[in-house]
Scaffold this motif. Structure first.
Motif, short mmCIF file in Angstrom:
data_model
loop_
_atom_site.label_atom_id
_atom_site.label_comp_id
_atom_site.label_asym_id
_atom_site.label_seq_id
_atom_site.Cartn_x
_atom_site.Cartn_y
_atom_site.Cartn_z
N ASP A 151 0.87 -1.23 -0.09
CA ASP A 151 -0.04 0.11 -0.08
C ASP A 151 0.91 1.17 0.01
O ASP A 151 2.16 1.30 0.20
CB ASP A 151 -0.86 -0.06 1.14
N GLU A 152 0.21 2.51 0.00
CA GLU A 152 1.01 3.75 -0.13
C GLU A 152 1.95 4.01 0.90
O GLU A 152 3.02 4.62 1.10
CB GLU A 152 0.02 4.87 -0.47
N ASP A 153 1.60 3.46 2.22
CA ASP A 153 2.07 3.89 3.43
C ASP A 153 3.50 2.95 3.63
O ASP A 153 4.34 3.51 3.85
CB ASP A 153 1.45 3.58 4.54
N GLU A 154 3.23 1.88 2.74
CA GLU A 154 4.41 0.94 2.60
C GLU A 154 5.62 1.49 1.98
O GLU A 154 6.79 1.57 1.95
CB GLU A 154 4.05 -0.40 2.47
N ILE A 155 4.71 2.01 0.68
CA ILE A 155 5.64 2.31 -0.24
C ILE A 155 6.60 3.61 0.14
O ILE A 155 7.88 3.81 -0.11
CB ILE A 155 4.93 3.00 -1.62
N LEU A 156 5.80 4.52 0.79
CA LEU A 156 6.50 5.91 1.43
C LEU A 156 7.73 5.59 2.53
O LEU A 156 8.61 6.20 2.43
CB LEU A 156 5.07 6.86 2.24
N LYS A 157 7.25 4.59 3.05
CA LYS A 157 8.18 3.96 4.19
C LYS A 157 9.47 3.47 3.76
O LYS A 157 10.52 3.39 4.24
CB LYS A 157 7.65 3.07 5.19
N LYS A 158 9.20 2.78 2.57
CA LYS A 158 10.45 1.84 1.91
C LYS A 158 11.19 2.55 0.87
O LYS A 158 12.39 2.23 0.81
CB LYS A 158 9.61 0.57 1.76
N PHE A 159 10.48 3.08 0.00
CA PHE A 159 11.18 3.89 -1.10
C PHE A 159 11.10 5.25 -1.27
O PHE A 159 10.07 6.02 -0.77
CB PHE A 159 10.47 3.05 -2.40
N GLN A 160 12.06 5.75 -2.13
CA GLN A 160 12.07 7.19 -2.57
C GLN A 160 12.57 6.94 -4.28
O GLN A 160 13.25 5.97 -4.35
CB GLN A 160 12.87 7.93 -1.80
N ILE A 161 12.22 8.17 -4.96
CA ILE A 161 12.79 7.92 -6.37
C ILE A 161 13.74 9.17 -6.27
O ILE A 161 13.88 10.24 -6.06
CB ILE A 161 11.59 8.49 -7.29
#
Length: 243
Positions: A151-161
């Protein structure tokens, strides 16, 4: 397992004609090799990175990482001081990232609107790198498979571009900063800016590697550039208001 058998086993785990296989074949004699003259003859742009030295050090789920040491030394062929590498003959637990499923890649790029976090510019997908906040250099183990249902919270916590184009590679800048941090215990200063939104320049976590080590990254700009910028702007705003 004998040293010759270990070399043969590792060689068998590479696909033929890959850069990593060629780099390993060069280093398999456990002697020092100059990156500038020997490395460039193999792969001038990939020799030191994930396709070469770094990839060998990290390993994969099916192949252990290799203990490779590096130094600066004078090369009689190049006639200058260059970077040299040597495989010690030792192996270590892999700490490689898994391939991100295509569906998840699209989900992450869409979430961040194809925008690199440093320059805040929208870019084509081939000019962007999906970067783990927590650097692989400190993982100590291979990454588990990634769910396309993240989910978006997990993406925000794990990755950046981050960006990777003809004018610069911010992912490479981060890797160099993390390598220096591990070696010297001094955290990153993106573009020479000495600000940390938590802690200070010194690495203060109790652990150097593993899940517990991530706490030591918090506050560094390379770990979470978006939070770092917001906190820096907030600090500058407060300073301006007190004048």
């Amino acid at each position: 397992m004998s040293k010759n058998n270990l070399v043969a086993k590792i060689l068998s785990q590479f696909k033929s004609s890959t850069t990593q296989r060629k780099v390993f074949q060069l280093l398999s004699d456990k002697q020092w090799h100059c990156r500038s003259c020997e490395g460039k003859s193999i792969a001038s742009e990939q020799y030191a990175g994930g396709g070469g030295i770094q990839g060998l050090q990290r390993g994969t789920k099916s192949r252990p990482g290799l203990v490779i040491v590096s130094k600066n030394a004078f090369c009689s062929q190049c006639q200058k001081t260059t970077r040299w590498d040597c495989w010690t003959g030792e192996i270590k637990q892999a700490n490689a990232a898994v391939n991100i499923p295509h569906k998840l890649i699209q989900k992450i790029l869409n979430f961040y609107s194809y925008t690199d976090i440093v320059e805040q510019r929208q870019r084509a997908a081939h000019e962007l790198v999906i970067d783990h906040h927590f650097p692989m250099e400190r993982w100590e183990k291979a990454e588990e498979s990634l769910s396309v249902d993240m989910d978006e919270d997990e993406i925000l916590k794990k990755f950046q571009i981050l960006k990777k184009d003809a004018s610069g590679n911010h992912n490479l800048l981060k890797s160099r900063a993390c390598e220096r941090c591990i070696k010297e215990g001094k955290r990153g200063t993106p573009f020479g800016i000495k600000f940390w939104y938590a802690g200070n320049e010194l690495w203060e976590a109790d652990y150097q590697r593993g899940e517990e080590a991530e706490s030591g990254c918090v506050g560094c700009g390379w770990y979470d550039f978006d939070t770092w910028r917001k906190r820096l702007n907030k600090k500058l705003s407060k300073s301006e208001n007190t004048k």
